[in-house]
Scaffold this active site. Sequence first.
Site, short mmCIF file in Angstrom:
data_model
loop_
_atom_site.label_atom_id
_atom_site.label_comp_id
_atom_site.label_asym_id
_atom_site.label_seq_id
_atom_site.Cartn_x
_atom_site.Cartn_y
_atom_site.Cartn_z
N HIS A 34 32.81 39.52 43.43
CA HIS A 34 34.14 39.53 42.86
C HIS A 34 34.73 40.94 42.83
O HIS A 34 35.92 41.13 43.08
CB HIS A 34 34.09 38.95 41.44
CG HIS A 34 35.42 38.83 40.78
ND1 HIS A 34 36.35 37.87 41.14
CD2 HIS A 34 36.00 39.54 39.79
CE1 HIS A 34 37.44 38.00 40.38
NE2 HIS A 34 37.24 39.01 39.56
N HIS A 92 42.11 33.32 39.52
CA HIS A 92 41.37 32.97 38.31
C HIS A 92 40.86 31.55 38.48
O HIS A 92 41.24 30.63 37.76
CB HIS A 92 42.26 33.11 37.07
CG HIS A 92 41.74 34.14 36.11
ND1 HIS A 92 41.77 34.00 34.76
CD2 HIS A 92 41.13 35.34 36.33
CE1 HIS A 92 41.23 35.05 34.18
NE2 HIS A 92 40.85 35.89 35.12
#
Length: 736
Positions: A34, A92
């Site tokens: 990430h 998200h």
Amino acid sequence: MPLAPSDRELVVDELGRDPTAAEEALFENLWSEHCAYRSSRPLLSAFASEGPGVVVGPGDDAAVVALPVPGTETDDQTRYSDTYITMGVESHNHPSYVDPFDGAATGVGGIVRDTMSMGAYPIALADSLYFGDFDREHSRYLFEGVVEGISHYGNCIGVPTVSGSVAFHDSYEGNPLVNVACVGLLGEDRLVTAAVQEPGNKLVLVGNGTGRDGLGGASFASEDLAEDAETEDRPAVQVGDPYTEKLLIEANEELVGDDLVRAARDLGAAGLGGASSEMIAKGDLGAEIELDRVHQREPKMNALEILLAESQERMCYEVRPEDVDAVREIAGKYDLGCSVIGEVTEDRYVCTFEGSESRGRETVVDAPAGFLADGAPMNDLDHVEPEQPATDLPDPAPDLRAAFETVVGSPNTASKRWVYRQYDHEVGTRTALRPGDDAALVAVRESAPVDAAPGTGLAFSAGADPNWTDVAPYDGARAVALENATNIAAKGAHPLAAVDCLNGGNPEKPDVYGGFRGIVDGLADECADLDVPVVGGNVSLYNDSEAGPVAPTPTLAMVGTKAGYDAPPAAFAGEGAVLVVGDRALEGEAVPLGGSEYLARHGGTDAFPEPPRNNTAFLRALADVADHDATRAVHDVSHGGLAVALAEMVTGDAGADVSLGGDAHRLLFNERVGRAVIETTAPEAVAAAVDGVAPVHEVGTSTPDGTLDLTAGDESLSVDVADIRELRSVIERQME
């Protein structure tokens, strides 16, 4: 997910000792997929990110681009103003599966703070949302929660959501995608970056108190979603407070305006540890941080929790010592917490913590900042090139009416009014063209060279189509780029820059990584062909669940500019000729149906229609046509094909009478991009504008009777606007 043995060995070699618990957790998060882009960074050099208007490219919280002086947007005479915009996008995804409301809401909050950290004021949002089959109750549950979270946060902070997309596809059933983009506005003199500037300056934390929410969020976002993720991973989801974010927006505006900020970073992935170490690394300096000086909202937090918590609505600033009191005063004015947590030093990133009198002050992190932020080794992964499917069309084919009703009434092509009517898309008084059209148009009056001159109309389009990229990752991604650019040109604007959000499954699976490589190369090639720099973006991998990997999904958010704020609508006025430009099928070419909603609904496979090449001249001509006085409506042809484009243009009292020759289903339902439908009272002007650039066909007339009369080959149908409206309201009927 613990630090991998090979990574731990690198850390031990660098530090000359075993890492502390806090260091190990910090490396685990900062070296996660990430944060470190370990599987994607080797591919991202394919993107062209530089251009004459690019001020800050990839690598900061958001990109910064100078706006052309209004009226000079074309390639041969562009001049740039000292009015800048920021562009950013983030995902998200995992949090929005576990907690759709808070997961989506905090995605909005995070991208807005990325905008603020560059010194900009947020002026527009776009959300691109992807869910499982709309017929499934769980997909609708996630859909409802995500839209509610986005609308709540955006409405509360007063930033309009003006653009975006929604798609439903089986691959997202266990892992929805929530991609949010933001555009901000600033002047040249307000630009701030994340790179710290000078030893001795203070590091100041402003905003909400730090709590235990969001712990390990970066590493959580780098794992496949497990079957029990909705309960087991809930602590990794941040909880947003939009009212505090609004105060932080205004405080940030004042801090930047008073020249009190040397560098800034919002606290997102990996929390304070991520933001502060990245700031220090970018400045090639060091820092000493006292973690116990961080203002907290929960008692007895330990060093690791303070370092890695992803509590929302927090900013880290570099501030000159003599300006600290002024920063405290502004923070107090907006009822925000403020902590001087450390200072910039010559080298090394050091965090200390005094947890108890018996143990005294301990050094919990002591490492080179560059090694923390940029030291993760890149992955060298195997891949398998995707193959185009064989042609296997529905046999027998549905009749024209059945095909039209099924495709026009699909949730993928239906009206998204249920979504965007929940957003306050006019707050801020800049929205000149509302959601529901090809692109939104936002008024940037500040770019006008003199008070009497028109400012800049900023066209904003965002989205992707998983049907396209699931069938053909490379050409599907090219189509995504061209479709967004066509949306912008259809409103009379010229593409300026783009940011991307590249979503994929587990890259350790060769077929998944092959598809991901395809969307990267396709997006990069088409944007380069369009001369649109990709100035920033986000990568989200490991979007896998029990249902399997998501389709490779290259969300693109693109902006374009024009002089002034007027643009033709997508809806027919009922008073001109109907023309189709750029359609090779009307030239007799047998365009395939692969990736179409027609095949998604009726079954079958086919090759994806390769997008045309060298489209810059076409887009310039289309923008000129859109701005012509005789033009009444312009609408791109893409999702659902020509049938859906015509159905979307028939509204109110206006209809159309259209006749096409050839194979009705291929003509009406292929989704080859780079086409537009134009209503004009001067068809000869359109023909002159696109002469030598793209084919143009006059296919009928718009009418004032509210009916779409459609003939294609030897089939025909007539559909009243009320029936079309009913077909297109499938989402509203189901969700209300």
